[in-house]
Design a protein around this motif. Structure first.
Motif, short mmCIF file in Angstrom:
data_model
loop_
_atom_site.label_atom_id
_atom_site.label_comp_id
_atom_site.label_asym_id
_atom_site.label_seq_id
_atom_site.Cartn_x
_atom_site.Cartn_y
_atom_site.Cartn_z
N PRO A 102 68.79 -16.74 -11.10
CA PRO A 102 69.45 -15.44 -11.30
C PRO A 102 69.08 -14.77 -12.61
CG PRO A 102 71.00 -17.04 -10.44
CD PRO A 102 69.75 -17.81 -10.74
N SER A 103 68.84 -15.54 -13.65
CA SER A 103 68.50 -14.96 -14.95
C SER A 103 67.13 -14.31 -14.97
CB SER A 103 68.55 -16.04 -16.04
OG SER A 103 67.60 -17.06 -15.77
N MET A 104 66.33 -14.53 -13.91
CA MET A 104 64.97 -13.97 -13.85
C MET A 104 64.81 -12.92 -12.77
SD MET A 104 62.84 -17.53 -14.42
CE MET A 104 61.26 -16.75 -14.11
N GLY A 109 67.73 -9.62 -17.44
CA GLY A 109 68.35 -10.93 -17.33
C GLY A 109 69.63 -10.89 -16.52
N LEU A 110 70.63 -11.63 -16.92
CA LEU A 110 71.90 -11.69 -16.19
C LEU A 110 72.67 -10.38 -16.24
CD1 LEU A 110 73.08 -15.27 -17.25
CD2 LEU A 110 72.22 -14.55 -15.01
N ALA A 111 72.28 -9.50 -17.16
CA ALA A 111 72.96 -8.21 -17.28
C ALA A 111 72.49 -7.22 -16.22
CB ALA A 111 72.74 -7.62 -18.67
N GLY A 112 71.44 -7.55 -15.48
CA GLY A 112 70.90 -6.64 -14.48
C GLY A 112 71.83 -6.51 -13.28
N ALA A 113 71.69 -5.42 -12.57
CA ALA A 113 72.52 -5.17 -11.38
C ALA A 113 71.75 -4.29 -10.41
CB ALA A 113 73.83 -4.50 -11.78
N GLY A 114 72.23 -4.23 -9.17
CA GLY A 114 71.59 -3.40 -8.17
C GLY A 114 70.43 -4.12 -7.51
N THR A 115 69.44 -3.35 -7.02
CA THR A 115 68.27 -3.92 -6.37
C THR A 115 67.47 -4.75 -7.37
OG1 THR A 115 68.16 -1.97 -4.94
CG2 THR A 115 66.22 -3.39 -5.01
N PHE A 165 56.46 -22.15 -15.85
CA PHE A 165 57.01 -22.34 -17.19
C PHE A 165 57.71 -21.08 -17.71
CE2 PHE A 165 53.38 -25.21 -16.78
CZ PHE A 165 53.97 -26.43 -17.07
N ALA A 166 57.71 -19.99 -16.93
CA ALA A 166 58.31 -18.74 -17.38
C ALA A 166 59.83 -18.84 -17.43
CB ALA A 166 57.89 -17.60 -16.45
N THR A 167 60.41 -18.12 -18.36
CA THR A 167 61.87 -18.11 -18.50
C THR A 167 62.46 -16.70 -18.36
OG1 THR A 167 61.66 -17.96 -20.90
CG2 THR A 167 61.91 -20.16 -19.95
N THR A 168 61.59 -15.70 -18.29
CA THR A 168 62.02 -14.32 -18.08
C THR A 168 61.19 -13.71 -16.96
OG1 THR A 168 60.44 -13.35 -19.65
CG2 THR A 168 62.58 -14.08 -20.53
N LEU A 169 61.71 -12.66 -16.36
CA LEU A 169 60.96 -12.01 -15.27
C LEU A 169 59.65 -11.43 -15.77
CD1 LEU A 169 60.78 -11.13 -12.34
CD2 LEU A 169 62.12 -9.09 -12.92
N ALA A 170 59.65 -10.87 -16.97
CA ALA A 170 58.42 -10.26 -17.51
C ALA A 170 57.31 -11.30 -17.65
CB ALA A 170 58.71 -9.59 -18.85
N ASN A 250 64.90 -26.56 -8.72
CA ASN A 250 63.69 -27.00 -8.01
C ASN A 250 62.56 -25.99 -8.05
OD1 ASN A 250 64.84 -29.43 -7.20
ND2 ASN A 250 65.63 -28.59 -5.27
N PHE A 251 62.87 -24.76 -8.45
CA PHE A 251 61.89 -23.67 -8.37
C PHE A 251 60.61 -23.96 -9.18
CE2 PHE A 251 60.38 -19.38 -9.67
CZ PHE A 251 60.05 -18.90 -8.41
N PRO A 252 60.68 -24.38 -10.45
CA PRO A 252 59.44 -24.65 -11.20
C PRO A 252 58.59 -25.75 -10.56
CG PRO A 252 61.30 -24.46 -12.70
CD PRO A 252 61.87 -24.53 -11.32
N GLY A 253 59.22 -26.81 -10.12
CA GLY A 253 58.47 -27.89 -9.48
C GLY A 253 57.80 -27.44 -8.20
N MET A 254 58.47 -26.57 -7.44
CA MET A 254 57.87 -26.02 -6.23
C MET A 254 56.57 -25.30 -6.55
SD MET A 254 59.27 -22.90 -3.81
CE MET A 254 58.65 -21.68 -4.99
N LEU A 255 56.60 -24.47 -7.59
CA LEU A 255 55.41 -23.70 -7.96
C LEU A 255 54.26 -24.62 -8.38
CD1 LEU A 255 57.06 -20.80 -9.99
CD2 LEU A 255 56.17 -20.70 -7.65
N ARG A 256 54.55 -25.66 -9.14
CA ARG A 256 53.48 -26.56 -9.60
C ARG A 256 52.84 -27.30 -8.43
NH1 ARG A 256 57.58 -28.57 -14.20
NH2 ARG A 256 57.60 -26.61 -15.38
N ARG A 257 53.65 -27.78 -7.54
CA ARG A 257 53.10 -28.49 -6.39
C ARG A 257 52.28 -27.56 -5.50
NH1 ARG A 257 57.93 -30.93 -7.60
NH2 ARG A 257 57.95 -33.23 -7.53
N LEU A 258 52.78 -26.36 -5.28
CA LEU A 258 52.03 -25.39 -4.48
C LEU A 258 50.70 -25.06 -5.14
CD1 LEU A 258 54.84 -22.91 -3.35
CD2 LEU A 258 53.63 -24.56 -1.93
#
Length: 484
Positions: A102-104, A109-115, A165-170, A250-258
């Motif tokens: 959710p933070s990405m 970050g978590l302050a985002g709203a809407g689409t 390894f990303a921690t932000t959407l940017a 699990n999201f980061p591990g998914m990306l590495r394996r893929l």
């Protein structure tokens, strides 16, 4: 996936059979009987033009250089299909973004709203595909087709790995969209160029077979990704609309394996393309681009035909690209459809329709021509968009209409290269297609903009009506393109 690969192998066998049937006849047939030498003497080195139909089909030529390249020509298509299976995982984002922490999901970050701002991953990726694709001809000239395809595809896989390894959407979009898209652009056309050189009279079929991988990749990797990120098939919380934290972890591990799976497949694809090689130009033969009336790329992309073709693709592709991005978000609003496993399956089946359908569109394009088939596609697409909102109470209907929309998206991608080849020639066509691809990027950005503007105030119903109208306009516009 098994169905798609079996279907492709059957088509490759058909191509090989066609090649055998049209292979040049042995020169022995034209030599008067009294001048013929004994068969035992007819084993000296000879060119492909001098071989028998069996030699052209791949039988070893004794005393020559070995097996004719025609016998391994289908490997170029198989290698391209395998690589495009990984490149087409761009379409998995409609499913994968639900596992994004959710933070990405927002730039704020978590302050985002809407689409969610994460909807821009596919449009940004396609923008960088457009930037990379015109540069692909430079890499192909310097590195050759197999290495240029491998370089671009490994860049894409590297982007997926680094994004874990990303921690932000940017920062995530810098690797998953920018690196991913640029790498896809560099690798995209290499197998198509090789396939056209091997089968110059079957461009629609060749494009459809190779690009079928791009569409089918979503089926395979939607399932793989969901199994890695959400192995226990946990459901969204009905109040917070969020998964349990274990899914996001699990999201980061998914990306590495893929990424590692992608890279392995890409190496094999490049080896197959290298094994196929390229056919030697026949002495005194015509150039592959004969019949093109445009002297250079600038003249071609400034032509009326290019502008009409670009407009048709941009208007039509908006509907399918929008569906790829939002089908899961749309489905999650309704009790009858709200299931992560089910919606992941819908995306996978849509990808099968997209992938296998591309081969079908290519075959029909060779028979019917671009204009007739494109008109039919846009009519079917507009109808599906208008019906989409009525399917939300029934899973079978929702799955079927979603598959139709994915199928139509595949048709846009499959027919565009063949249209470029027919209008601008086999040599100029891929270069023109690299510029034409900007129509897909524009469609992706336009679809996201439509979502942002209309979703909050008017909802999905208004969005689908706009996309249906754009499809109709595309079908009307193609009539001005002439007999293509």
């Amino acid at each position: 996936m098994r169905v798609s690969l079996s279907f492709l192998l059957a088509l490759l066998a058909a191509l090989a059979t066609t090649t055998t049937a049209i292979a040049p006849k042995h020169h022995l047939l034209t030599v008067p009987m009294k001048h013929r030498r004994p068969a035992s003497l007819l084993v000296t080195p000879m060119t492909v033009d001098q071989t028998s139909a069996d030699d052209a089909a791949g039988v070893a030529v004794r005393g020559g250089s070995g097996v004719s390249s025609l016998s391994v020509a289908p490997l170029a298509i198989l290698g391209g299909f395998l690589t495009h299976l990984t490149l087409g995982t761009l379409y998995c984002w409609g499913n994968f973004q639900s596992y994004l922490p959710p933070s990405m999901k927002y730039f704020a970050g978590l302050a985002g709203a809407g689409t969610p701002d994460s909807l821009y991953v596919i449009p940004l990726g396609m923008v960088f595909m457009c930037i990379g694709m015109p540069m692909s001809s430079f890499f192909q000239a310097k590195l050759g087709l197999p290495l240029s395809m491998l370089f671009g595809s490994l860049l894409m896989a590297g982007g997926v790995y680094l994004s874990s390894f990303a921690t932000t959407l940017a920062s995530f979009m810098l690797t998953y969209a920018v690196m991913f898209g640029f790498g896809v652009g560099l690798a995209y056309t290499a197998p198509i160029v090789a396939g056209w050189k091997h089968f110059p009279d079957r461009r629609g079929l060749v494009s459809g077979c190779i690009l079928g991988g791009f569409g089918s990749g979503g089926f395979l990797f939607n399932m793989v990704g969901s199994a890695l990120a959400n192995p226990d098939k946990l459901a969204l919380d009905p109040e917070t609309k969020l998964f349990p934290s274990a899914v996001y972890e699990n999201f980061p591990g998914m990306l590495r394996r893929l990424a590692l799976i992608y890279a392995s497949m890409q190496v094999v694809g490049a080896l197959l393309l290298k094994t196929a090689g390229l056919p030697e130009a026949k002495a005194g033969g015509v150039k592959a681009s004969a019949g093109s009336k445009y002297a250079n790329l600038k003249e071609a992309v400034m032509s009326r035909q290019f502008l009409l073709l670009w407009s048709c693709i941009m208007l039509s592709a908006t509907a399918g690209l929008n569906t790829v991005s939002v089908y899961k978000m749309f489905g999650n609003q309704f009790p009858a459809l709200k299931s992560d496993a089910y919606l992941a399956m819908v995306g996978g089946l849509g990808s099968v329709a997209n992938g296998v359908g591309r081969t079908g569109w290519g075959i029909l394009q060779d028979k019917l021509g671009f204009r007739t088939l494109f008109t039919f596609l846009t009519a079917m697409q507009a109808t599906a968009m208008m019906l989409y909102k009525y399917t939300v109470g029934n899973r079978s209907l929702f799955t079927g209409v979603t598959m139709v929309l994915f199928l139509c998206l595949g048709g846009n991608f499959a027919m565009a290269p063949g249209a470029c080849g027919k209008i601008f020639g086999a040599d100029m066509g891929p270069k023109v297609f690299a510029v034409l691809f900007s129509a897909f990027a524009t469609a992706a950005i336009g679809g996201s903009a439509i979502n942002k503007q209309l979703m909050g105030s008017l909802g999905f119903d208004a969005i689908f009506k706009v996309l249906a109208a754009l499809s109709v306009l595309a079908g009307v516009t193609v009539g001005a393109l002439g007999d293509v």
